[in-house]
Design an enzyme around this catalytic site. Sequence first.
Site, PDB file in Angstrom:
ATOM      1  N   TYR A 150      -0.768  -3.815  14.182  1.00 16.08           N
ATOM      2  CA  TYR A 150      -0.353  -4.973  13.372  1.00 16.08           C
ATOM      3  C   TYR A 150       0.700  -5.867  13.884  1.00 16.08           C
ATOM      4  O   TYR A 150       1.870  -5.343  14.548  1.00 16.08           O
ATOM      5  CB  TYR A 150       0.189  -4.403  12.113  1.00 16.08           C
ATOM      6  CG  TYR A 150      -0.723  -3.381  11.307  1.00 16.08           C
ATOM      7  CD1 TYR A 150      -1.998  -3.425  11.720  1.00 16.08           C
ATOM      8  CD2 TYR A 150      -0.514  -2.717  10.344  1.00 16.08           C
ATOM      9  CE1 TYR A 150      -2.951  -2.428  11.119  1.00 16.08           C
ATOM     10  CE2 TYR A 150      -1.241  -1.706   9.639  1.00 16.08           C
ATOM     11  CZ  TYR A 150      -2.332  -1.685  10.047  1.00 16.08           C
ATOM     12  OH  TYR A 150      -3.245  -0.710   9.305  1.00 16.08           O
TER      13      TYR A 150
ATOM     14  N   GLU B  77       5.727   3.856 -13.873  1.00  6.95           N
ATOM     15  CA  GLU B  77       4.853   2.988 -14.399  1.00  6.95           C
ATOM     16  C   GLU B  77       5.341   1.716 -15.265  1.00  6.95           C
ATOM     17  O   GLU B  77       4.519   0.596 -15.417  1.00  6.95           O
ATOM     18  CB  GLU B  77       3.890   3.755 -15.177  1.00  6.95           C
ATOM     19  CG  GLU B  77       3.118   4.525 -13.888  1.00  6.95           C
ATOM     20  CD  GLU B  77       2.043   5.487 -14.962  1.00  6.95           C
ATOM     21  OE1 GLU B  77       2.317   5.829 -16.172  1.00  6.95           O
ATOM     22  OE2 GLU B  77       0.962   5.781 -14.528  1.00  6.95           O
TER      23      GLU B  77
END
Length: 410
Positions: free
Chosen positions: A307, A382
């Site tokens: 990458y 969450e």
Amino acid sequence: MNLTCSAKELEKQIINWRRELHQCPELGLDTPVTAAYLSQRLTEMGIEHRMKVGVSGIVGIIRGNGGNPCADKVGRQKTIGLRSDMDGLAIIEETGLAFAATNGNMHACGHDAHMAMLLGAAKILQDHRERFKGSVKLIFQPAEEGPGGARLMISEGALENPDVDAILGLHIGIISKEVDTGQVGIHYGNMMASLDDFKIRVIGKGCHGAMPDTGVDPIVMSAQVVNALQTIVSREVRPTHSAVVSIGVIRGGRAFNIIPDEVEMIGTVRAIRSDVREMIAARIKEIVAGITGAMGGSYEYHYTMGYPPLVNDARFTREFKKTAERIAGAENVVEMSEPSMGGEDMAHYLEKVPGTYFLLGSNNPAKNIIHPHHSSKFDVDEDVLYLGSALLAQGAFDWLKKEASVNMTE
Ligand SMILES: [Zn+2]
Ligand SMILES: [Zn+2]
């Protein structure tokens, strides 16, 4: 228009998507169950999408139809891409969560949350498509953890038809200690390092350990090589241009009294800048050639470009910062003081089009969500997921709005 309320209304749904995706972690390019799940959700939302772009990747399109089309000088509509990765890791989950995965793999980097947040953003934008001009392209990409899905999806046209003009993506979790729960981490310019690997064979001539003069010792040559490679970063790279050369494997020899024929080394190079990356790749070769040549041996060298460095576009990032301040509050948008030496294949898209990659903090000591990425106990808070959806949706919305007005005054 502020899309935070729309995201908050969707919050339960986003959490539910995350939990369902959490239970089917798949690896690398091969993520068919995940892709089928995403496809079903997009179909329910009425979003046109193409499957199997980069083996298991999905490219969806939301066409805004508000007012006159936003078009540039040749009459083409502007398009912004929103990207999520899809893959999990080969880790046996030990979170104890009711919805923990049981298939031997785990979403231990938060890519389940990325997909859920992008589904949330997709739903918001689809529901508001009368309010913007131009298009939003949804890019669900496998194999971020390797071997790399971004390059493959780009080669299979993910950024074309319609052409993508800008891109936005995020990573949840605890990548930067500067970004707390619910905070947004942004960075101008070079934000994450390149991620390459290399192999070296140091070739000598084996002989009896008691008679080293009759051979060429690859172990002694390798010792010189390992030490000399460490001087690339310490003596040749400008100290403010972060880079790493690490040897992770060194293998050679079988017995105490035999000098072997060869030694193998495997390592990684990380660099924040492309010019430094290229310099290091070349200098490793010269150093290995010099040392082995001087000591009567030879070598083989193989360097694999992985990458590239991840570089955020300054102008896009400046605009996105304003968006993030509206969504998360100015006090919760953090300009990170230093880049990360980790790699991320979002960098491939950012090589092609301007955009930004940002962090969303989701560690929360009060809930014992403290474990690092790639840990068998990794989890995300969450309560921040709706924010991620709002940031992606609003980021796309604001960019399209701005690009449209620029074009209309041209
Ligand atoms: Zn990861
Ligand atoms: Zn990740």
